[in-house]
Scaffold this motif. Structure first.
Motif, PDB file in Angstrom:
ATOM      1  N   MET A 208       0.831  -1.207   0.000  1.00  9.45           N
ATOM      2  CA  MET A 208       0.000   0.000   0.000  1.00  9.45           C
ATOM      3  C   MET A 208       0.864   1.256   0.000  1.00  9.45           C
ATOM      4  O   MET A 208       0.685   2.151  -0.801  1.00  9.45           O
ATOM      5  CB  MET A 208      -0.910   0.008   1.229  1.00  9.45           C
ATOM      6  N   ILE A 209       1.827   1.331   0.925  1.00  7.97           N
ATOM      7  CA  ILE A 209       2.787   2.431   0.950  1.00  7.97           C
ATOM      8  C   ILE A 209       4.160   1.803   0.747  1.00  7.97           C
ATOM      9  O   ILE A 209       4.664   1.113   1.619  1.00  7.97           O
ATOM     10  CB  ILE A 209       2.748   3.203   2.289  1.00  7.97           C
ATOM     11  N   GLY A 210       4.776   2.059  -0.399  1.00  3.64           N
ATOM     12  CA  GLY A 210       6.029   1.397  -0.717  1.00  3.64           C
ATOM     13  C   GLY A 210       7.267   2.217  -0.465  1.00  3.64           C
ATOM     14  O   GLY A 210       8.343   1.667  -0.234  1.00  3.64           O
ATOM     15  N   ARG A 211       7.113   3.553  -0.495  1.00  5.54           N
ATOM     16  CA  ARG A 211       8.279   4.413  -0.293  1.00  5.54           C
ATOM     17  C   ARG A 211       7.815   5.789   0.153  1.00  5.54           C
ATOM     18  O   ARG A 211       6.770   6.280  -0.271  1.00  5.54           O
ATOM     19  CB  ARG A 211       9.076   4.541  -1.600  1.00  5.54           C
ATOM     20  N   LEU A 212       8.607   6.403   1.025  1.00  2.92           N
ATOM     21  CA  LEU A 212       8.301   7.750   1.495  1.00  2.92           C
ATOM     22  C   LEU A 212       9.545   8.619   1.410  1.00  2.92           C
ATOM     23  O   LEU A 212      10.644   8.171   1.740  1.00  2.92           O
ATOM     24  CB  LEU A 212       7.812   7.723   2.953  1.00  2.92           C
ATOM     25  N   THR A 213       9.359   9.860   0.977  1.00  2.00           N
ATOM     26  CA  THR A 213      10.441  10.837   0.951  1.00  2.00           C
ATOM     27  C   THR A 213       9.950  12.106   1.634  1.00  2.00           C
ATOM     28  O   THR A 213       8.875  12.619   1.295  1.00  2.00           O
ATOM     29  CB  THR A 213      10.874  11.171  -0.482  1.00  2.00           C
ATOM     30  N   GLY A 214      10.693  12.582   2.599  1.00  2.00           N
ATOM     31  CA  GLY A 214      10.286  13.788   3.302  1.00  2.00           C
ATOM     32  C   GLY A 214      11.347  14.258   4.259  1.00  2.00           C
ATOM     33  O   GLY A 214      12.485  13.772   4.243  1.00  2.00           O
ATOM     34  N   LEU A 215      10.985  15.207   5.115  1.00  2.24           N
ATOM     35  CA  LEU A 215      11.920  15.742   6.100  1.00  2.24           C
ATOM     36  C   LEU A 215      11.913  14.876   7.357  1.00  2.24           C
ATOM     37  O   LEU A 215      10.848  14.515   7.865  1.00  2.24           O
ATOM     38  CB  LEU A 215      11.548  17.173   6.467  1.00  2.24           C
ATOM     39  N   LEU A 216      13.089  14.578   7.834  1.00  4.48           N
ATOM     40  CA  LEU A 216      13.218  13.812   9.071  1.00  4.48           C
ATOM     41  C   LEU A 216      13.064  14.775  10.247  1.00  4.48           C
ATOM     42  O   LEU A 216      13.932  15.611  10.494  1.00  4.48           O
ATOM     43  CB  LEU A 216      14.587  13.134   9.111  1.00  4.48           C
ATOM     44  N   VAL A 217      11.931  14.694  10.958  1.00  5.70           N
ATOM     45  CA  VAL A 217      11.647  15.678  11.998  1.00  5.70           C
ATOM     46  C   VAL A 217      11.804  15.127  13.415  1.00  5.70           C
ATOM     47  O   VAL A 217      11.919  15.896  14.372  1.00  5.70           O
ATOM     48  CB  VAL A 217      10.228  16.268  11.828  1.00  5.70           C
TER      49      VAL A 217
END
Length: 205
Positions: free
Chosen positions: A1-10
């Motif tokens: 369903m969710i294979g990859r995520l890209t974002g800010l590490l908070v």
């Protein structure tokens, strides 16, 4: 369903992180082998994910490489190994060390991991041997080789390095006395949380 995520590490509190993807904060549980390679806070990161749905929770696991995620998925297919235990195994040893244990029938090292009894270790050795061969063959020549160890830049030393390390070991299933003893024995001046966690885990194998 969710294979990859890209974002800010908070947020980074081993073994959990929060990744801000376009204003949405995704909580992920990350094995220490991936945690060591994460960038600093407020930097962009990409993780390959595995989504687990239970009756009482929905959990997202994150990995730096597809190969590490593939190993995680193979582990949870082994009888008696769930996502939490797979996370602990990948935190206690890297891929190369796990492959070595399987190839050498090294039950003694595997049972030192919390939650891995003798029967589970024996199943891992038997069931993972053929699966690992397939995974290694599929990974050969890829962008990230399965056995590759990527260097990471340590985070600044934190005042609470020992507390963070103990909390991380407890989250991975180690007993309080065991975690405290390992952290105290591994600690040296100047160590940050990630270095101390890594040293503590190594001392228990």
């Amino acid at each position: 369903m969710i294979g990859r995520l890209t974002g800010l590490l908070v947020e980074k509190q081993a073994p959990e992180i929060v990744l801000d993807v376009n204003g949405v904060g995704y909580e992920l549980q990350v094995p220490m082998t991936s945690f060591y390679e994460l960038p600093e806070l407020e930097q962009r990161a990409t993780l390959f994910t595995h989504f687990v749905v239970r009756e009482d929770a929905q959990l997202l696991y994150g990995f730096i490489t597809k190969q590490e995620r593939a190993l995680f998925r193979l582990l949870i297919k082994t009888n008696g190994v769930g996502p939490k235990l797979a996370l602990t195994i990948l935190s206690g040893m890297n891929a190369a060390e796990f492959v070595s244990c399987v190839e050498r029938d090294d039950i003694a090292t595997l049972v030192k991991l919390p939650g891995v009894g003798k029967k589970t270790a024996e199943r891992l050795v038997v069931e993972m041997r053929d699966k690992l061969k397939s995974l290694l063959e599929a990974s050969a020549g890829g962008e990230h080789e399965f056995m590759l160890k990527t260097n990471y830049t340590p985070a600044p030393v934190a005042d609470s390095a020992e507390e963070d390390a103990i909390a991380a070991l407890l989250a991975l299933g180690y007993k309080p006395a065991q975690a405290s003893k390992a952290v105290t024995g591994a600690f040296h001046d100047g160590m940050n949380s990630e270095q101390l966690i890594k040293a503590s885990l190594k001392s228990m194998l």
